[in-house]
Design a protein around this motif. Sequence first.
Motif, PDB file in Angstrom:
ATOM      1  N   LEU A 181       0.833  -1.204   0.000  1.00 41.97           N
ATOM      2  CA  LEU A 181       0.000   0.000   0.000  1.00 41.97           C
ATOM      3  C   LEU A 181       0.866   1.253   0.000  1.00 41.97           C
ATOM      4  CD1 LEU A 181      -2.833  -0.957   2.542  1.00 41.97           C
ATOM      5  CD2 LEU A 181      -3.050  -0.699   0.072  1.00 41.97           C
ATOM      6  N   ARG A 182       1.894   1.280   0.801  1.00 40.74           N
ATOM      7  CA  ARG A 182       2.770   2.455   0.856  1.00 40.74           C
ATOM      8  C   ARG A 182       3.504   2.661  -0.472  1.00 40.74           C
ATOM      9  NH1 ARG A 182       4.658   1.356   7.106  1.00 40.74           N
ATOM     10  NH2 ARG A 182       3.032   2.674   8.037  1.00 40.74           N
ATOM     11  N   TRP A 183       3.879   1.562  -1.114  1.00 39.11           N
ATOM     12  CA  TRP A 183       4.525   1.677  -2.420  1.00 39.11           C
ATOM     13  C   TRP A 183       3.533   2.212  -3.454  1.00 39.11           C
ATOM     14  CZ3 TRP A 183       3.653  -1.202  -7.010  1.00 39.11           C
ATOM     15  CH2 TRP A 183       4.610  -0.975  -8.019  1.00 39.11           C
ATOM     16  N   LEU A 184       2.296   1.745  -3.409  1.00 45.36           N
ATOM     17  CA  LEU A 184       1.277   2.194  -4.364  1.00 45.36           C
ATOM     18  C   LEU A 184       0.895   3.656  -4.150  1.00 45.36           C
ATOM     19  CD1 LEU A 184      -1.050  -0.958  -4.259  1.00 45.36           C
ATOM     20  CD2 LEU A 184       0.265  -0.174  -6.251  1.00 45.36           C
ATOM     21  N   LEU A 185       0.962   4.120  -2.907  1.00 42.77           N
ATOM     22  CA  LEU A 185       0.543   5.482  -2.585  1.00 42.77           C
ATOM     23  C   LEU A 185       1.709   6.461  -2.555  1.00 42.77           C
ATOM     24  CD1 LEU A 185      -1.997   4.628   0.259  1.00 42.77           C
ATOM     25  CD2 LEU A 185      -2.537   5.307  -2.086  1.00 42.77           C
ATOM     26  N   ASP A 186       2.862   6.039  -3.010  1.00 41.29           N
ATOM     27  CA  ASP A 186       4.035   6.909  -3.065  1.00 41.29           C
ATOM     28  C   ASP A 186       3.896   7.822  -4.282  1.00 41.29           C
ATOM     29  OD1 ASP A 186       6.466   8.131  -2.822  1.00 41.29           O
ATOM     30  OD2 ASP A 186       7.607   6.426  -3.602  1.00 41.29           O
ATOM     31  N   ASP A 187       3.379   9.008  -4.048  1.00 42.64           N
ATOM     32  CA  ASP A 187       3.112   9.950  -5.138  1.00 42.64           C
ATOM     33  C   ASP A 187       4.262  10.947  -5.238  1.00 42.64           C
ATOM     34  OD1 ASP A 187       1.709  11.173  -7.188  1.00 42.64           O
ATOM     35  OD2 ASP A 187       0.721  12.573  -5.821  1.00 42.64           O
ATOM     36  N   SER A 188       4.927  10.945  -6.370  1.00 38.35           N
ATOM     37  CA  SER A 188       6.043  11.863  -6.568  1.00 38.35           C
ATOM     38  C   SER A 188       6.167  12.159  -8.056  1.00 38.35           C
ATOM     39  CB  SER A 188       7.345  11.255  -6.040  1.00 38.35           C
ATOM     40  OG  SER A 188       7.678  10.074  -6.758  1.00 38.35           O
ATOM     41  N   LEU A 189       7.123  13.056  -8.400  1.00 38.18           N
ATOM     42  CA  LEU A 189       7.310  13.409  -9.810  1.00 38.18           C
ATOM     43  C   LEU A 189       7.735  12.200 -10.632  1.00 38.18           C
ATOM     44  CD1 LEU A 189       9.097  16.863  -9.470  1.00 38.18           C
ATOM     45  CD2 LEU A 189       6.740  16.425 -10.144  1.00 38.18           C
TER      46      LEU A 189
END
Length: 468
Positions: A99-107
């Motif tokens: 979940l944390r990998w999927l929600l890692d929002d970055s450029l």
Amino acid sequence: MLLALVFSFLLSVPVFGEDPAAGISLNAPPPPTPVGSLSTVRVPSRPKPSGTLPNHDSLQRMLVVLAAAGLAARPRRRSGAMGVGPGENPAIDEAVGELRWLLDDSLRNDIGSRELSRARAVVEALDSYGPTAIGRLSDAEIETWIRETRGWVGGFSFNEGSDHLRFLAASLRPAQASRFAADLLPYVSGAALRNRLAVYETLARDPAHRVPSGIAVAADADRVRVLNAMAGSGAIQQLMLGVQMRSKELEMLTTGTGLSVAARADVVLGGAGVLAPWQPAQDVPATRGLPGLVGLLDGDVVTQLRRHHSPSSDDLVPLFVHVLAAEGPQLENIFAEVAGSRSTYRDRFNAQDRGHFHLAANMGYLMGVAAEAAYRSAAGKAGTAKTISRLVEVMISVVGAPAGPIVGGGTSIAIKELEDGVSSQIKADGAVIRKHLYYLGLPHEGDIDTVDPGALSAYQNAFAGVRP
């Protein structure tokens, strides 16, 4: 070790019964085996008489023991998923990491509907452990999830995004739901009651979100359970302020059946606050809710208001100001509901209920509120006699004709004298009306000396407490 214990227990359980003729019992020591012999001991087979079966009680005991041994050898499953911490369940730990990998929002790692859909699938695959996994996410990660679901980049259609947010509102823990209440309110209807309560109570105290939260509670399928759970927190009064301009929602909050005493008392106080800014008889949603509010007032609610909502409170006065001005039987209904049967009023007024003179105190409370409401209603207009007359007539119809003395007078009073005396002096001194109306709530058969001293004290204290 465990198998040894089980085997030793089995040795103590007779398999075929205690009769030697039926076979060899396991309770007896086995025949000795010659030293150096490799042959096994031959156990004679049990005779099989026609129509008989082995001893099923003994077999059943063996099976129970074996089953218990198997359960003991396996780790127990936790009864609740909410208490599983990191490292205790590898499946949850793995899900949280994904979940944390999927929600890692970055450029370099922008997320969209594919990642969000996968995150939902991960949570749903955990079944009852799903909220546990989401509970380990940070507020920033939850905020990203909500923002991207609602945003253009997420790629969801309106219906798909709404469905996804309803899933999220149902999967968060109550503490998380309260922190994102404003975002989740439109989607919280399908969530568990604890999550809905967390959202409603958070937004009820926020003036910017009071209106939508009040409307949401009014439309909630479990409205009665929600209001009962909110009782005593002050949230109900805030919710009613949010719907005071909408007739339908205000009516739904004031006419719910099954409300607890505490919830009804909160609704009554909330309704009085909603009525306060409006002129009596003004045709607005707030005044249209008056019959529903009156219908909630009974002896239990008055006791709740008197004992748990400051006895010196004027919060209930606006309700009585509107009731005095309204057409119909509302005022009479209030006093009749509390006073009960006129024929037994005196006895019940003087009777103790669990060590308290509840009826005497409740009538003192109501008369104090009504007296102050009558003063406020009459002070600013010419028709003072009409307001006073209505209250006097209602009280006489409920408890009987007054026969007690006016304070300082010592003589019996007539209705006309009461109306004239109050009408001529009310603008000069508001205490006059309270002094005259004080006697209307007392039993009117015989002299005041026949009233129980304890009941009289309860009446006096409650009357004075509302408006010193």
